[in-house]
Design a protein around this motif. Structure first.
Motif, PDB file in Angstrom:
ATOM      1  N   ILE A   1       0.967  -1.199   0.119  1.00 26.93           N
ATOM      2  CA  ILE A   1      -0.019   0.009   0.080  1.00 26.93           C
ATOM      3  C   ILE A   1       0.818   1.222   0.066  1.00 26.93           C
ATOM      4  O   ILE A   1       0.762   2.157  -0.773  1.00 26.93           O
ATOM      5  CB  ILE A   1      -0.884   0.118   1.206  1.00 26.93           C
TER       6      ILE A   1
ATOM      7  N   VAL B   1       0.784   3.914  -2.686  1.00 30.03           N
ATOM      8  CA  VAL B   1       0.536   5.448  -2.484  1.00 30.03           C
ATOM      9  C   VAL B   1       1.615   6.148  -2.831  1.00 30.03           C
ATOM     10  O   VAL B   1       1.590   7.453  -3.686  1.00 30.03           O
ATOM     11  CB  VAL B   1       0.018   5.644  -1.212  1.00 30.03           C
TER      12      VAL B   1
ATOM     13  N   ASP C   1       3.172   5.545  -6.517  1.00 36.21           N
ATOM     14  CA  ASP C   1       2.265   5.128  -7.381  1.00 36.21           C
ATOM     15  C   ASP C   1       2.544   3.940  -8.423  1.00 36.21           C
ATOM     16  O   ASP C   1       2.427   3.947  -9.549  1.00 36.21           O
ATOM     17  CB  ASP C   1       2.101   6.494  -8.451  1.00 36.21           C
TER      18      ASP C   1
ATOM     19  N   PHE D   1       0.077  -2.456  -6.523  1.00 37.96           N
ATOM     20  CA  PHE D   1      -1.352  -2.383  -6.320  1.00 37.96           C
ATOM     21  C   PHE D   1      -1.826  -3.621  -7.116  1.00 37.96           C
ATOM     22  O   PHE D   1      -2.732  -4.493  -6.583  1.00 37.96           O
ATOM     23  CB  PHE D   1      -1.895  -1.202  -6.958  1.00 37.96           C
TER      24      PHE D   1
ATOM     25  N   TYR E   1      -8.454   1.688  -5.360  1.00 38.16           N
ATOM     26  CA  TYR E   1      -7.016   2.596  -5.807  1.00 38.16           C
ATOM     27  C   TYR E   1      -7.140   3.972  -5.481  1.00 38.16           C
ATOM     28  O   TYR E   1      -6.281   4.859  -5.319  1.00 38.16           O
ATOM     29  CB  TYR E   1      -6.911   2.134  -7.300  1.00 38.16           C
ATOM     30  N   ARG E   2      -8.551   4.522  -5.946  1.00 40.32           N
ATOM     31  CA  ARG E   2      -8.646   6.085  -5.814  1.00 40.32           C
ATOM     32  C   ARG E   2      -8.435   6.575  -4.465  1.00 40.32           C
ATOM     33  O   ARG E   2      -8.175   7.606  -4.066  1.00 40.32           O
ATOM     34  CB  ARG E   2      -9.957   6.503  -6.543  1.00 40.32           C
ATOM     35  N   ASN E   3      -9.042   5.610  -3.390  1.00 40.65           N
ATOM     36  CA  ASN E   3      -9.100   6.208  -2.318  1.00 40.65           C
ATOM     37  C   ASN E   3      -8.148   5.283  -1.179  1.00 40.65           C
ATOM     38  O   ASN E   3      -8.205   5.396   0.029  1.00 40.65           O
ATOM     39  CB  ASN E   3     -10.346   5.742  -1.619  1.00 40.65           C
ATOM     40  N   LEU E   4      -6.997   4.904  -1.852  1.00 42.19           N
ATOM     41  CA  LEU E   4      -6.009   4.255  -1.140  1.00 42.19           C
ATOM     42  C   LEU E   4      -5.267   5.107   0.001  1.00 42.19           C
ATOM     43  O   LEU E   4      -4.846   4.601   0.958  1.00 42.19           O
ATOM     44  CB  LEU E   4      -4.964   3.717  -2.041  1.00 42.19           C
ATOM     45  N   LYS E   5      -5.206   6.332  -0.303  1.00 42.25           N
ATOM     46  CA  LYS E   5      -4.623   7.453   0.480  1.00 42.25           C
ATOM     47  C   LYS E   5      -5.244   7.783   1.797  1.00 42.25           C
ATOM     48  O   LYS E   5      -4.808   7.848   2.789  1.00 42.25           O
ATOM     49  CB  LYS E   5      -4.269   8.686   0.054  1.00 42.25           C
ATOM     50  N   SER E   6      -6.739   7.432   1.658  1.00 44.42           N
ATOM     51  CA  SER E   6      -7.472   7.609   2.974  1.00 44.42           C
ATOM     52  C   SER E   6      -7.543   6.120   3.726  1.00 44.42           C
ATOM     53  O   SER E   6      -8.198   6.269   4.810  1.00 44.42           O
ATOM     54  CB  SER E   6      -8.800   7.838   2.530  1.00 44.42           C
TER      55      SER E   6
END
Lengths: 117, 188
Positions: B12, B16, B19, B24, B62-67
Motif C-alpha cells: 500500500i 500510494v 504510484d 497495487f 485505488y482512488r481512495n488508497l490514501k485514505s
C-alpha cells in the motif's frame, strides 16, 4: 429457548460455519481479472518532456534578470556571505572559481533534466 | 533461499507514495478471490455482475488508497467498499434478486440431493438456495460473519451499522433459514 431450539440453532450454526469454510477454501482463479483492473486504472499524471528544462531555464533567466537589475545588492550580499564563510575578503580568483562552479552546476542540471524526461 | 513476502502495508505504501501499479496489482491478485466470491454471494451467484462490481471495488480502492488508515485489516476495508458498491448497484437497478419470489416453499432435502451427492454437499446446495429468502442486510451479515469469518465488530464496520444490528440480522436470518431448512433439522 427450549432444548429443541438450541439443537436446531447449533445444527444450523454448524452448517453455516461449514459453508463458510468451503467458501474460504474455494479460490477464485484470477483468469485475467487483475490485468483488467490494472488496465482500467486512471492514467498516471505525466509531465510533458519539455516542461522541466524550460522551468529550469526560466529560473536561471529570472535569477540573471534579478542580478542585472540589482547588481549592488547581490554583490554586497554575495561578498558578505562568502566573507563570513571563508573568513577573508574575496579575491578575483575566488569569484572566477565560483562563477565557473555555478555555470557547471547549471549546465549539469539542464543535461540531467533533459535526460530524466 | 526464500524471500520474505511483502506485507499488504508495504505494498500500500508503495502504491500510494510511488504510484507503483505493480504493487497495487499484487494487492488485487492477493484479494481478488475473497472480494469476488463475497460479491458472488451477495449477488445471489451472478458471476458476471459480481466480477463487474469487484472491478469497481478495486478501482475505488485505488482512488481512495490514501485514505486507508490501517486501523482495520486491508481485507476488511475492501469488503466495506465491495458492500457499498453492491448497495449502490442494487439501488441503481432497483431490484435485487430477492427472496420474496421463492418465499413460502421450504427446501426439501430430496429436492437438492442427487443420488451421488454427499449429505454435506446436498446441505450446501439447500443452504445456498435458502439464503435467497433472506433480506439483503440479513444475507450480508451472514456472508460477512460466516463466509468471510469476520467478528461481529468487523462485520459492523463493513456493513456500516451498529454491532447490535448485525446480531439482530444474524438472528433473524437464522430464524428464516431454520424455517426453510426444516427438513434438515435433526428433529425432522
Amino acid at each position: 429457548m427450549n432444548t429443541q431450539d438450541i439443537d436446531t440453532a447449533d445444527w444450523l450454526d454448524a452448517a453455516l460455519k461449514e459453508a463458510g469454510r468451503e467458501h474460504r477454501a474455494a479460490y477464485v482463479a484470477d483468469d485475467g481479472f487483475t490485468a483488467r483492473v490494472i488496465g482500467r486504472l486512471p492514467a498516471a499524471p505525466t509531465l510533458p518532456a519539455w516542461r522541466r528544462p524550460v522551468i529550469i531555464l526560466l529560473w536561471l533567466l529570472a535569477g540573471a534578470g534579478a542580478f542585472v537589475a540589482l547588481p549592488g545588492a547581490f554583490d554586497d550580499a554575495f561578498r558578505g556571505a562568502v566573507a563570513l564563510l571563508v573568513g577573508r575578503p574575496l579575491g578575483l580568483a575566488d569569484i572566477a572559481l565560483l562563477l565557473a562552479l555555478c555555470g557547471a552546476a547549471a549546465w549539469t542540471s539542464l543535461v540531467y533534466a533533459a535526460k530524466a524526461n | 533461499m526464500s524471500s520474505t513476502p511483502v506485507s499488504d502495508a508495504q505494498l500500500i505504501a508503495r502504491a500510494v507514495v510511488q504510484d507503483d501499479r505493480h504493487a497495487f496489482g499484487e494487492l488485487v491478485r492477493r484479494h481478488q478471490s475473497a472480494v469476488r466470491s463475497t460479491l458472488r454471494r451477495l449477488t445471489g451467484g451472478n458471476i458476471a455482475q459480481a466480477d463487474d462490481l469487484a472491478q469497481e471495488t478495486f478501482l475505488l480502492a485505488y482512488r481512495n488508497l490514501k485514505s486507508f488508515r490501517q486501523e482495520a485489516k486491508f481485507s476488511t476495508w475492501l469488503y466495506r467498499i465491495a458492500y457499498n458498491v453492491f448497495l449502490a448497484d442494487a439501488r441503481k437497478i432497483k431490484e435485487l434478486p430477492m427472496p420474496e419470489d421463492a418465499e413460502g416453499e421450504p427446501v426439501a432435502v430430496a429436492d437438492a440431493a442427487a443420488p451421488s451427492m454427499s449429505r454435506q454437499a446436498a446441505l450446501s446446495v439447500d443452504l445456498e438456495r435458502a439464503m435467497r429468502v433472506l433480506s439483503e442486510p440479513e444475507r450480508a451479515a451472514i456472508v460477512q460473519c460466516y463466509h468471510n469469518d469476520l467478528s461481529h465488530e468487523e462485520a459492523a464496520q463493513v456493513l456500516g451499522c451498529p454491532v447490535g444490528t448485525v446480531k439482530t440480522h444474524i438472528l433473524r436470518a437464522k430464524q428464516k433459514l431454520k424455517a426453510r431448512l426444516g427438513a434438515w433439522s435433526p428433529q425432522a
